[in-house]
Design a protein around this motif. Structure first.
Motif, PDB file in Angstrom:
ATOM      1  N   HIS A 128       0.831  -1.197   0.000  1.00 29.99           N
ATOM      2  CA  HIS A 128       0.000   0.000   0.000  1.00 29.99           C
ATOM      3  C   HIS A 128       0.872   1.255   0.000  1.00 29.99           C
ATOM      4  CE1 HIS A 128      -3.466   2.546   0.829  1.00 29.99           C
ATOM      5  NE2 HIS A 128      -2.760   3.151   1.759  1.00 29.99           N
ATOM      6  N   GLU A 129       0.703   2.092  -1.010  1.00 33.79           N
ATOM      7  CA  GLU A 129       1.467   3.331  -1.166  1.00 33.79           C
ATOM      8  C   GLU A 129       2.972   3.062  -1.200  1.00 33.79           C
ATOM      9  OE1 GLU A 129       0.225   5.914  -2.108  1.00 33.79           O
ATOM     10  OE2 GLU A 129      -1.707   6.348  -1.195  1.00 33.79           O
ATOM     11  N   GLY A 130       3.354   1.896  -1.717  1.00 39.63           N
ATOM     12  CA  GLY A 130       4.766   1.566  -1.841  1.00 39.63           C
ATOM     13  C   GLY A 130       5.327   1.968  -3.199  1.00 39.63           C
ATOM     14  N   MET A 131       6.616   1.697  -3.391  1.00 39.29           N
ATOM     15  CA  MET A 131       7.304   2.095  -4.619  1.00 39.29           C
ATOM     16  C   MET A 131       7.767   0.882  -5.429  1.00 39.29           C
ATOM     17  SD  MET A 131       9.747   5.271  -3.538  1.00 39.29           S
ATOM     18  CE  MET A 131      11.051   4.168  -3.036  1.00 39.29           C
ATOM     19  N   LEU A 132       7.082  -0.241  -5.297  1.00 35.81           N
ATOM     20  CA  LEU A 132       7.585  -1.454  -5.918  1.00 35.81           C
ATOM     21  C   LEU A 132       7.732  -1.320  -7.426  1.00 35.81           C
ATOM     22  CD1 LEU A 132       8.526  -4.330  -5.703  1.00 35.81           C
ATOM     23  CD2 LEU A 132       6.134  -5.078  -5.678  1.00 35.81           C
ATOM     24  N   ASP A 133       6.765  -0.725  -8.094  1.00 40.38           N
ATOM     25  CA  ASP A 133       6.866  -0.556  -9.546  1.00 40.38           C
ATOM     26  C   ASP A 133       8.128   0.209  -9.923  1.00 40.38           C
ATOM     27  OD1 ASP A 133       4.463  -1.831  -9.635  1.00 40.38           O
ATOM     28  OD2 ASP A 133       3.442  -0.311 -10.839  1.00 40.38           O
ATOM     29  N   SER A 134       8.394   1.281  -9.183  1.00 43.48           N
ATOM     30  CA  SER A 134       9.574   2.096  -9.482  1.00 43.48           C
ATOM     31  C   SER A 134      10.857   1.293  -9.294  1.00 43.48           C
ATOM     32  CB  SER A 134       9.602   3.334  -8.582  1.00 43.48           C
ATOM     33  OG  SER A 134       8.485   4.171  -8.848  1.00 43.48           O
ATOM     34  N   ILE A 135      10.883   0.428  -8.284  1.00 47.12           N
ATOM     35  CA  ILE A 135      12.070  -0.383  -8.038  1.00 47.12           C
ATOM     36  C   ILE A 135      12.294  -1.363  -9.178  1.00 47.12           C
ATOM     37  CG2 ILE A 135      13.137  -2.029  -6.450  1.00 47.12           C
ATOM     38  CD1 ILE A 135      12.745   0.929  -5.472  1.00 47.12           C
ATOM     39  N   LEU A 136      11.231  -1.993  -9.647  1.00 49.18           N
ATOM     40  CA  LEU A 136      11.376  -2.957 -10.733  1.00 49.18           C
ATOM     41  C   LEU A 136      11.773  -2.266 -12.037  1.00 49.18           C
ATOM     42  CD1 LEU A 136       8.350  -5.342 -10.010  1.00 49.18           C
ATOM     43  CD2 LEU A 136      10.713  -5.451  -9.174  1.00 49.18           C
ATOM     44  N   ILE A 137      11.257  -1.064 -12.265  1.00 50.49           N
ATOM     45  CA  ILE A 137      11.659  -0.302 -13.447  1.00 50.49           C
ATOM     46  C   ILE A 137      13.130   0.096 -13.343  1.00 50.49           C
ATOM     47  CG2 ILE A 137      11.347   1.900 -14.655  1.00 50.49           C
ATOM     48  CD1 ILE A 137       8.334   1.641 -13.987  1.00 50.49           C
ATOM     49  N   ALA A 138      13.546   0.562 -12.167  1.00 47.30           N
ATOM     50  CA  ALA A 138      14.955   0.926 -11.965  1.00 47.30           C
ATOM     51  C   ALA A 138      15.860  -0.281 -12.177  1.00 47.30           C
ATOM     52  CB  ALA A 138      15.147   1.495 -10.563  1.00 47.30           C
ATOM     53  N   ARG A 139      15.449  -1.422 -11.687  1.00 40.92           N
ATOM     54  CA  ARG A 139      16.236  -2.653 -11.884  1.00 40.92           C
ATOM     55  C   ARG A 139      16.437  -2.946 -13.366  1.00 40.92           C
ATOM     56  NH1 ARG A 139      12.764  -7.758 -10.976  1.00 40.92           N
ATOM     57  NH2 ARG A 139      12.065  -6.965 -12.994  1.00 40.92           N
ATOM     58  N   ASP A 140      15.344  -2.873 -14.130  1.00 39.35           N
ATOM     59  CA  ASP A 140      15.434  -3.200 -15.549  1.00 39.35           C
ATOM     60  C   ASP A 140      16.236  -2.160 -16.327  1.00 39.35           C
ATOM     61  OD1 ASP A 140      13.914  -5.404 -14.973  1.00 39.35           O
ATOM     62  OD2 ASP A 140      12.018  -4.519 -15.644  1.00 39.35           O
ATOM     63  N   LYS A 141      16.204  -0.903 -15.869  1.00 42.21           N
ATOM     64  CA  LYS A 141      16.919   0.163 -16.579  1.00 42.21           C
ATOM     65  C   LYS A 141      18.398   0.264 -16.206  1.00 42.21           C
ATOM     66  CE  LYS A 141      15.373   4.293 -17.102  1.00 42.21           C
ATOM     67  NZ  LYS A 141      14.819   5.642 -16.829  1.00 42.21           N
ATOM     68  N   PHE A 142      18.692   0.072 -14.933  1.00 43.39           N
ATOM     69  CA  PHE A 142      20.008   0.480 -14.448  1.00 43.39           C
ATOM     70  C   PHE A 142      20.878  -0.628 -13.858  1.00 43.39           C
ATOM     71  CE2 PHE A 142      17.258   4.302 -13.844  1.00 43.39           C
ATOM     72  CZ  PHE A 142      17.857   5.106 -14.805  1.00 43.39           C
ATOM     73  N   LEU A 143      20.313  -1.750 -13.486  1.00 44.51           N
ATOM     74  CA  LEU A 143      21.109  -2.757 -12.783  1.00 44.51           C
ATOM     75  C   LEU A 143      21.890  -3.632 -13.762  1.00 44.51           C
ATOM     76  CD1 LEU A 143      21.671  -3.829  -9.895  1.00 44.51           C
ATOM     77  CD2 LEU A 143      19.892  -5.546 -10.309  1.00 44.51           C
ATOM     78  N   LYS A 144      23.154  -3.845 -13.437  1.00 45.54           N
ATOM     79  CA  LYS A 144      23.980  -4.743 -14.234  1.00 45.54           C
ATOM     80  C   LYS A 144      23.439  -6.173 -14.163  1.00 45.54           C
ATOM     81  CE  LYS A 144      28.435  -2.352 -13.562  1.00 45.54           C
ATOM     82  NZ  LYS A 144      29.793  -2.471 -12.970  1.00 45.54           N
ATOM     83  N   VAL A 145      23.783  -6.950 -15.177  1.00 41.97           N
ATOM     84  CA  VAL A 145      23.484  -8.377 -15.113  1.00 41.97           C
ATOM     85  C   VAL A 145      24.196  -8.949 -13.891  1.00 41.97           C
ATOM     86  CG1 VAL A 145      23.740 -10.595 -16.278  1.00 41.97           C
ATOM     87  CG2 VAL A 145      23.231  -8.532 -17.616  1.00 41.97           C
ATOM     88  N   ASN A 146      23.453  -9.720 -13.100  1.00 44.60           N
ATOM     89  CA  ASN A 146      23.972 -10.295 -11.851  1.00 44.60           C
ATOM     90  C   ASN A 146      24.217  -9.243 -10.775  1.00 44.60           C
ATOM     91  OD1 ASN A 146      23.974 -12.934 -12.936  1.00 44.60           O
ATOM     92  ND2 ASN A 146      25.983 -12.554 -13.887  1.00 44.60           N
TER      93      ASN A 146
END
Length: 370
Positions: A128-146
């Protein structure tokens, strides 16, 4: 209503310093992040990190203290200006760069990828009122493989409970019975979850039940749009069944291979946090005795307009018709026989499954839309 209105209201709420004071003074929360980062200093050394929703910047500073060579602290609200001052106050302005904006919209220099994403994104009952979507988008955009996610997973739990603060405590209010007041008070709370502290002794289920498990490294946004559970649990003691209690925990990676994962637990048997617990109140209380089956179905679905919120529907089921788990903690004859058989014949599982009575059919008594 325009969904952007909800988005703007969400970020503007974080301009209130009382919100940040509450989070910083939540010691189980803040220490869990600090311990998870410091326990993995060998990993953070010379790494590039992103802190999504950095707030006052304390998690970014933990990462810098652990040896990160660069931290991108992303903050959409105006509190990012305060974060810059705090970062400078702690002499990490050469390591931590505050980026003002939504993580969905920002671009890092040279499209650089980060080694780890750190974020305190959780809301009440996790979502509720969390930022989970933003975290998953950030992961897909910015996180290195592994690359690594802090935390790496989260689980929502559910258990039947008593709520004495809304029932029994009103039977004697300074020598005056106030049960009529209590009844009206409960009636005003049926249309939304109640955020409150539930004591461990007020949990009625023999064991908490996972509603869902979220893998921050792999799950997609569509996979967290809805969750559902139908379950039967035996009462662990005599008491009044008055609601369903929700809470969550988060697990952080242990990159030292010592099997010492830090776990942030918001359950009734852990030190209280600012998330407390979430209670779905029942329209009527029910007396249960030890071993009585308590059957329910809970559906949690993302709101179509405000995607930071979820709608919760609870159905009370007939224990004689609901499917029971194997083994079941209730004292229905069928479950006692299956449990005894499983204890005597742990293998093969298929034989115990053959003993199970196939009786799965929802029989709702009442629905609570929240």
């Amino acid at each position: 209503m325009d969904p952007n209105i909800y988005q703007n209201e969400y970020f503007s709420s974080y301009d209130d310093l009382e919100v940040h004071r509450l989070m910083l003074e939540d010691h189980p929360r803040t220490l869990a992040y600090k311990n998870a980062i410091m326990n993995n200093k060998s990993y953070f050394k010379d790494k590039i990190v992103m802190d999504v929703g950095c707030g006052t910047g304390i998690l970014s500073i933990f990462c810098a203290q652990a040896g990160a060579k660069k931290v991108y602290a992303v903050e959409a609200s105006n509190v990012g200006n305060l974060a810059r001052e705090i970062i400078k106050e702690n002499k990490f302005e050469d390591v931590i760069e505050v980026i003002h904006g939504n993580v969905e919209d920002i671009i890092l220099p040279d499209n650089i990828k980060v080694d780890a994403i750190v974020s305190e994104w959780m809301g009440f009952y996790l979502l509720h009122e969390g930022m989970l979507d933003s975290i998953l988008i950030a992961r897909d955009k910015f996180l290195k493989v592994n690359g690594e996610m802090f935390p790496e997973s989260a689980t929502i739990y559910i258990s039947p409970c008593s709520v004495p603060s809304l029932y029994k405590n009103w039977e004697d209010c300074h020598g005056v019975t106030m049960t009529s007041m209590a009844k009206q008070l409960r009636a005003s709370k049926y249309n939304k979850p109640e955020i409150m502290i539930i004591k461990e002794e007020d949990i009625l289920g023999f064991e908490e039940v996972p509603l869902c498990w979220i893998n921050l490294k792999e799950d997609t946004i569509s996979e967290v749009d809805s969750f559902s559970i139908e379950h039967v649990v035996g009462a662990k003691k005599d008491g009044m069944y008055q609601g369903l209690c929700l809470w969550f925990d988060c697990v952080f990676p242990d990159l030292t291979k010592k099997n010492e994962n830090v776990r942030l637990d918001t359950g009734p048997d852990s030190p209280p946090t600012h998330w407390k617990q979430t209670v779905i109140l029942l329209p009527e209380e029910q007396l249960v005795e030890v071993g009585d089956p308590i059957a329910f179905q809970l559906d949690m679905t993302r709101d179509a307009i405000n995607r930071r919120r979820y709608n919760i529907q609870v159905s009370l089921l007939d224990p004689d018709e609901a499917e029971h788990p194997l083994p079941c903690t209730c004292d229905l004859t069928k479950c006692l026989l299956i449990k005894a058989y499983m204890q005597q014949h742990p293998e093969p599982a298929s034989k115990t499954e053959q003993m199970e009575t196939n009786c799965l059919q929802e029989d709702p008594i009442d629905d609570d839309d929240v």
